[in-house]
Design a protein around this motif. Structure first.
Motif, mmCIF file in Angstrom:
data_model
loop_
_atom_site.group_PDB
_atom_site.id
_atom_site.type_symbol
_atom_site.label_atom_id
_atom_site.label_comp_id
_atom_site.label_asym_id
_atom_site.label_seq_id
_atom_site.Cartn_x
_atom_site.Cartn_y
_atom_site.Cartn_z
ATOM 1 N N ILE A 197 0.841 -1.206 0.000
ATOM 2 C CA ILE A 197 0.000 0.000 0.000
ATOM 3 C C ILE A 197 0.875 1.254 0.000
ATOM 4 O O ILE A 197 0.593 2.217 -0.720
ATOM 5 N N ALA A 198 1.937 1.233 0.787
ATOM 6 C CA ALA A 198 2.849 2.383 0.811
ATOM 7 C C ALA A 198 3.508 2.570 -0.556
ATOM 8 O O ALA A 198 3.658 3.703 -1.035
ATOM 9 N N GLY A 199 3.890 1.466 -1.183
ATOM 10 C CA GLY A 199 4.478 1.559 -2.514
ATOM 11 C C GLY A 199 3.502 2.126 -3.527
ATOM 12 O O GLY A 199 3.857 2.973 -4.358
ATOM 13 N N LEU A 226 1.752 7.057 -6.750
ATOM 14 C CA LEU A 226 0.833 8.164 -7.036
ATOM 15 C C LEU A 226 1.435 9.508 -6.640
ATOM 16 O O LEU A 226 1.318 10.488 -7.380
ATOM 17 N N ILE A 227 2.094 9.549 -5.499
ATOM 18 C CA ILE A 227 2.760 10.787 -5.072
ATOM 19 C C ILE A 227 3.839 11.156 -6.087
ATOM 20 O O ILE A 227 4.088 12.335 -6.358
ATOM 21 N N VAL A 261 5.787 14.416 -7.355
ATOM 22 C CA VAL A 261 7.183 14.495 -6.886
ATOM 23 C C VAL A 261 7.908 13.282 -7.473
ATOM 24 O O VAL A 261 7.942 12.208 -6.851
ATOM 25 N N PRO A 262 8.466 13.432 -8.658
ATOM 26 C CA PRO A 262 9.011 12.280 -9.391
ATOM 27 C C PRO A 262 10.006 11.411 -8.617
ATOM 28 O O PRO A 262 9.975 10.184 -8.762
ATOM 29 N N VAL A 263 10.837 11.982 -7.806
ATOM 30 C CA VAL A 263 11.825 11.170 -7.080
ATOM 31 C C VAL A 263 11.131 10.177 -6.147
ATOM 32 O O VAL A 263 11.597 9.048 -5.979
ATOM 33 N N ILE A 264 10.011 10.561 -5.566
ATOM 34 C CA ILE A 264 9.249 9.653 -4.697
ATOM 35 C C ILE A 264 8.720 8.487 -5.522
ATOM 36 O O ILE A 264 8.772 7.329 -5.098
#
Length: 114
Positions: free
Chosen positions: A51-53, A58-59, A63-66
């Motif tokens: 779920i975090a992944g 989506l984030i 914020v592409p690096v995330i």
């Protein structure tokens, strides 16, 4: 809408669904885990990791690096799943983690080229 957005959103939905299914102890998810010898104490952390992944993907649209870090983490997660299935000698089910690994890898590749 770009290919990156479409692939990322679909991948996040797919992985997120898998994570929620694991946390809800859906039979189609937990039966194989029992067969593979994955300890029950790992199930919740594994579900949360998925779920975090998915959230990270989506984030990553903002914020592409995330997104790249989340995709890389998920690639490692599903590579570990492939290894787990192979170690359990469940060759007929190795396609299932590969069905997650493929779109996560595509998402990572698209994130790295953006």
């Amino acid at each position: 809408m770009s290919a990156t957005v479409v692939v990322t959103v679909l991948t996040a939905a797919w992985v997120g669904f898998s994570g929620l299914s694991l946390l809800r102890r859906a039979q189609f998810v937990v039966e194989p885990l029992v067969q593979y010898g994955v300890p029950r104490s790992w199930w919740a952390p594994l579900g949360v990791a998925k779920i975090a992944g998915a959230a990270g993907l989506l984030i990553g649209l903002a914020v592409p690096v995330i997104g790249v870090l989340a995709a890389a983490g998920l690639v490692l997660y599903f590579l570990g799943a492939v290894v787990t299935v192979l170690r359990a000698r469940s060759y007929k089910t190795v396609a299932f983690p590969l069905l997650y690994l493929a779109p996560v890898t595509a998402t990572l590749a698209l994130g790295l080229t953006a």
